[in-house]
Design a protein around this motif. Structure first.
Motif, PDB file in Angstrom:
ATOM      1  N   THR A 155       0.839  -1.167  -0.063  1.00  0.00           N
ATOM      2  CA  THR A 155       0.035  -0.131  -0.152  1.00  0.00           C
ATOM      3  C   THR A 155       0.768   1.085  -0.012  1.00  0.00           C
ATOM      4  O   THR A 155       0.658   2.234  -0.570  1.00  0.00           O
ATOM      5  CB  THR A 155      -0.859   0.055   1.216  1.00  0.00           C
ATOM      6  N   ALA A 156       1.785   1.094   0.701  1.00  0.00           N
ATOM      7  CA  ALA A 156       2.946   2.496   1.004  1.00  0.00           C
ATOM      8  C   ALA A 156       3.451   2.696  -0.460  1.00  0.00           C
ATOM      9  O   ALA A 156       3.472   3.800  -0.914  1.00  0.00           O
ATOM     10  CB  ALA A 156       3.850   2.222   2.003  1.00  0.00           C
ATOM     11  N   ALA A 157       3.986   1.547  -1.232  1.00  0.00           N
ATOM     12  CA  ALA A 157       4.598   1.750  -2.599  1.00  0.00           C
ATOM     13  C   ALA A 157       3.694   2.535  -3.557  1.00  0.00           C
ATOM     14  O   ALA A 157       4.015   3.187  -4.406  1.00  0.00           O
ATOM     15  CB  ALA A 157       5.034   0.272  -2.978  1.00  0.00           C
ATOM     16  N   LYS A 158       2.287   2.068  -3.527  1.00  0.00           N
ATOM     17  CA  LYS A 158       1.274   2.703  -4.352  1.00  0.00           C
ATOM     18  C   LYS A 158       1.019   4.094  -3.964  1.00  0.00           C
ATOM     19  O   LYS A 158       1.027   5.089  -4.928  1.00  0.00           O
ATOM     20  CB  LYS A 158       0.147   1.887  -4.103  1.00  0.00           C
ATOM     21  N   LEU A 159       1.185   4.208  -2.830  1.00  0.00           N
ATOM     22  CA  LEU A 159       1.088   5.702  -2.333  1.00  0.00           C
ATOM     23  C   LEU A 159       2.319   6.603  -2.646  1.00  0.00           C
ATOM     24  O   LEU A 159       1.914   7.943  -3.114  1.00  0.00           O
ATOM     25  CB  LEU A 159       0.773   5.860  -0.763  1.00  0.00           C
ATOM     26  N   ALA A 160       3.452   5.941  -2.580  1.00  0.00           N
ATOM     27  CA  ALA A 160       4.501   6.770  -3.262  1.00  0.00           C
ATOM     28  C   ALA A 160       4.322   7.239  -4.616  1.00  0.00           C
ATOM     29  O   ALA A 160       5.085   8.249  -5.243  1.00  0.00           O
ATOM     30  CB  ALA A 160       5.729   5.921  -3.059  1.00  0.00           C
ATOM     31  N   GLY A 161       3.739   6.431  -5.448  1.00  0.00           N
ATOM     32  CA  GLY A 161       3.593   6.678  -7.052  1.00  0.00           C
ATOM     33  C   GLY A 161       2.403   7.689  -7.226  1.00  0.00           C
ATOM     34  O   GLY A 161       2.224   7.794  -8.522  1.00  0.00           O
ATOM     35  N   VAL A 162       1.506   7.998  -6.283  1.00  0.00           N
ATOM     36  CA  VAL A 162       0.260   8.791  -6.693  1.00  0.00           C
ATOM     37  C   VAL A 162       0.761  10.120  -7.163  1.00  0.00           C
ATOM     38  O   VAL A 162       1.837  10.606  -6.698  1.00  0.00           O
ATOM     39  CB  VAL A 162      -0.787   8.814  -5.951  1.00  0.00           C
ATOM     40  N   ALA A 163      -0.068  10.717  -7.886  1.00  0.00           N
ATOM     41  CA  ALA A 163       0.378  12.093  -8.376  1.00  0.00           C
ATOM     42  C   ALA A 163      -0.526  13.354  -7.653  1.00  0.00           C
ATOM     43  O   ALA A 163      -0.490  14.550  -8.089  1.00  0.00           O
ATOM     44  CB  ALA A 163      -0.337  12.206  -9.850  1.00  0.00           C
ATOM     45  N   ARG A 164      -0.949  12.988  -6.441  1.00  0.00           N
ATOM     46  CA  ARG A 164      -1.834  14.138  -5.796  1.00  0.00           C
ATOM     47  C   ARG A 164      -1.519  13.701  -4.242  1.00  0.00           C
ATOM     48  O   ARG A 164      -1.442  12.552  -3.823  1.00  0.00           O
ATOM     49  CB  ARG A 164      -3.219  14.350  -6.000  1.00  0.00           C
ATOM     50  N   THR A 180      -6.367  12.463   0.015  1.00  0.00           N
ATOM     51  CA  THR A 180      -7.451  13.234   0.547  1.00  0.00           C
ATOM     52  C   THR A 180      -7.581  12.882   2.229  1.00  0.00           C
ATOM     53  O   THR A 180      -7.057  11.919   2.618  1.00  0.00           O
ATOM     54  CB  THR A 180      -8.926  12.521   0.017  1.00  0.00           C
ATOM     55  N   PRO A 181      -8.333  13.661   2.778  1.00  0.00           N
ATOM     56  CA  PRO A 181      -8.544  13.333   4.081  1.00  0.00           C
ATOM     57  C   PRO A 181      -9.039  11.929   4.554  1.00  0.00           C
ATOM     58  O   PRO A 181      -8.474  11.431   5.493  1.00  0.00           O
ATOM     59  CB  PRO A 181      -9.654  14.179   4.894  1.00  0.00           C
ATOM     60  N   LYS A 182      -9.808  11.389   3.847  1.00  0.00           N
ATOM     61  CA  LYS A 182     -10.343  10.073   3.940  1.00  0.00           C
ATOM     62  C   LYS A 182      -9.181   9.169   3.942  1.00  0.00           C
ATOM     63  O   LYS A 182      -8.898   8.172   4.958  1.00  0.00           O
ATOM     64  CB  LYS A 182     -11.451   9.745   3.152  1.00  0.00           C
ATOM     65  N   ILE A 183      -8.277   9.141   2.774  1.00  0.00           N
ATOM     66  CA  ILE A 183      -7.221   8.293   2.798  1.00  0.00           C
ATOM     67  C   ILE A 183      -6.217   8.446   3.718  1.00  0.00           C
ATOM     68  O   ILE A 183      -5.864   7.339   4.079  1.00  0.00           O
ATOM     69  CB  ILE A 183      -6.630   8.218   1.245  1.00  0.00           C
ATOM     70  N   TYR A 184      -5.914   9.816   3.982  1.00  0.00           N
ATOM     71  CA  TYR A 184      -5.156   9.787   4.987  1.00  0.00           C
ATOM     72  C   TYR A 184      -5.533   9.229   6.251  1.00  0.00           C
ATOM     73  O   TYR A 184      -4.579   8.424   6.864  1.00  0.00           O
ATOM     74  CB  TYR A 184      -4.751  11.537   5.379  1.00  0.00           C
ATOM     75  N   LEU A 237       3.151  17.173  -1.899  1.00  0.00           N
ATOM     76  CA  LEU A 237       3.152  15.719  -2.618  1.00  0.00           C
ATOM     77  C   LEU A 237       4.483  15.323  -2.429  1.00  0.00           C
ATOM     78  O   LEU A 237       4.833  14.018  -2.427  1.00  0.00           O
ATOM     79  CB  LEU A 237       2.871  16.258  -4.250  1.00  0.00           C
ATOM     80  N   SER A 238       5.691  16.165  -2.701  1.00  0.00           N
ATOM     81  CA  SER A 238       7.137  15.410  -2.809  1.00  0.00           C
ATOM     82  C   SER A 238       7.211  14.903  -1.289  1.00  0.00           C
ATOM     83  O   SER A 238       7.862  13.839  -1.257  1.00  0.00           O
ATOM     84  CB  SER A 238       7.808  16.654  -2.922  1.00  0.00           C
ATOM     85  N   ALA A 239       6.826  15.362  -0.238  1.00  0.00           N
ATOM     86  CA  ALA A 239       7.158  14.930   1.155  1.00  0.00           C
ATOM     87  C   ALA A 239       6.183  13.577   1.362  1.00  0.00           C
ATOM     88  O   ALA A 239       6.753  12.910   1.933  1.00  0.00           O
ATOM     89  CB  ALA A 239       6.721  16.055   2.514  1.00  0.00           C
ATOM     90  N   GLN A 240       4.982  13.541   0.884  1.00  0.00           N
ATOM     91  CA  GLN A 240       4.165  12.355   0.837  1.00  0.00           C
ATOM     92  C   GLN A 240       4.808  11.348   0.133  1.00  0.00           C
ATOM     93  O   GLN A 240       5.110  10.172   0.524  1.00  0.00           O
ATOM     94  CB  GLN A 240       2.949  12.609   0.262  1.00  0.00           C
ATOM     95  N   SER A 241       5.643  11.390  -0.956  1.00  0.00           N
ATOM     96  CA  SER A 241       6.183  10.483  -2.071  1.00  0.00           C
ATOM     97  C   SER A 241       7.164   9.874  -1.114  1.00  0.00           C
ATOM     98  O   SER A 241       7.455   8.736  -1.048  1.00  0.00           O
ATOM     99  CB  SER A 241       6.522  11.015  -3.292  1.00  0.00           C
ATOM    100  N   ALA A 242       8.122  10.936  -0.591  1.00  0.00           N
ATOM    101  CA  ALA A 242       9.454  10.648  -0.155  1.00  0.00           C
ATOM    102  C   ALA A 242       8.980   9.786   1.309  1.00  0.00           C
ATOM    103  O   ALA A 242       9.578   8.575   1.446  1.00  0.00           O
ATOM    104  CB  ALA A 242       9.982  11.844   0.422  1.00  0.00           C
ATOM    105  N   ALA A 243       7.932  10.230   1.940  1.00  0.00           N
ATOM    106  CA  ALA A 243       7.956   9.449   3.307  1.00  0.00           C
ATOM    107  C   ALA A 243       7.271   7.984   2.995  1.00  0.00           C
ATOM    108  O   ALA A 243       7.426   6.824   3.843  1.00  0.00           O
ATOM    109  CB  ALA A 243       6.643  10.276   4.080  1.00  0.00           C
ATOM    110  N   ALA A 244       6.463   7.841   1.982  1.00  0.00           N
ATOM    111  CA  ALA A 244       5.801   6.618   1.744  1.00  0.00           C
ATOM    112  C   ALA A 244       6.714   5.736   1.016  1.00  0.00           C
ATOM    113  O   ALA A 244       6.684   4.653   1.487  1.00  0.00           O
ATOM    114  CB  ALA A 244       4.696   6.947   0.718  1.00  0.00           C
TER     115      ALA A 244
END
Length: 291
Positions: free
Chosen positions: A91-100, A103-107, A166-173
């Protein structure tokens, strides 16, 4: 299958269910079996232990090796944790590749998954202690510690959705996925420690293999023991034994499912409550004067 007095009763349970009512269960088992012996899963002695009267009453064995071998307990707990982290890593690997940005719900849902893995880690960590096998100890510790560090690092890097880029989200994921993948890298050591080298890289298959091994050792210990009373073990082990997945002679002990135990226990509790009410009502009746 009811509890019996002339054999050891090996009884299935859900640990989280039985934990809060141990004292009541022990009273019930004493009433039914006429034996004070009541052991939790990890407390039953193996054939080589010198069992004191305190240990026979389920108070522990001073750190001695029990019938539920600690090497298998450690490998089982660690493989179950890897099973959960493998799902979370994907799941984390998929999150690292998303383009946005999430959302609060996914978070919220993703953080709930992380917290669920953390809670499982805490419970599983309490189920084993260091064994006599150094390689197994090192691998299990790396799995438990690595999971904790990876989860905490991700939560620390994404504390507030409102300021998350987005960059912080991708790096963390991605860092999270990499950390959990490193945890999975310990599977080979676990497999070698329990002789399960032919299972590939599948933590689910390893967990099932080790559980069946644990079940077989439990069944053998029960059949060869001269103890009477009740030994509570996970229902999954009862399923292994009664289904034949763990092939042992089951004629020398009484194996009871969790459902059968719950039915008998519930009936006994109702009877106890009824007897208590009857005594209270009798005590409240006025004493007749003799004239």
């Amino acid at each position: 299958m009811p509890l019996v007095q002339d054999k050891l009763n090996v009884v299935g349970e859900f640990h989280s269910e039985s934990g809060p009512r141990r004292a009541m269960e022990a009273r019930f088992c004493l009433a039914k079996t006429r034996s004070p012996n009541y052991w939790r899963e990890n407390e039953f002695p193996d054939l080589h232990q010198e069992v004191s009267s305190r240990a026979r009453r389920g108070q522990g064995h001073g750190g001695a090796q029990g019938a539920d071998l600690m090497e298998l307990r450690a490998a089982h707990a660690a493989s179950l944790l890897v099973e959960k982290t493998t799902e979370l890593s994907a799941t984390a690997a998929k999150l690292a590749g998303v383009a946005r940005v999430m959302t609060p719900k996914i978070y919220r849902l993703f953080n709930e998954k992380i917290n669920a893995v953390h809670r499982f880690r805490v419970r599983a960590a309490g189920g084993w202690r260091p064994t006599r096998t150094t390689e197994l100890n090192t691998a299990a510790a790396a799995i438990f510690d690595g999971t904790e560090h990876a989860c905490q690092a991700y939560l620390d890097a994404t504390p507030d959705l409102s300021t998350l880029t987005l960059s912080a989200q991708s790096a963390a994921a991605q860092a999270f996925a990499d950390g959990l993948n490193a945890v999975s890298g310990q599977l080979d050591v676990l497999k070698n420690a329990v002789g399960a080298t032919g299972l590939g890289n599948d933590p689910t298959a390893l967990a099932a293999h080790v559980q069946a091994q644990r079940s077989a050792f439990m069944g053998l210990a029960a059949g060869m023991s001269s103890q009477l009373g009740v030994w509570k073990i996970g229902q999954g082990h009862i399923d292994d034994l009664t289904s034949g997945r763990s092939k042992i002679d089951m004629s020398r002990a009484n194996f009871v499912t969790r459902d059968d135990f719950i039915q008998e226990f519930t009936d006994w509790v109702r009877e106890e409550v009824a007897r208590k009410r009857a005594r209270e009502q009798q005590a409240q009746q006025p004493t007749q004067q003799i004239t």
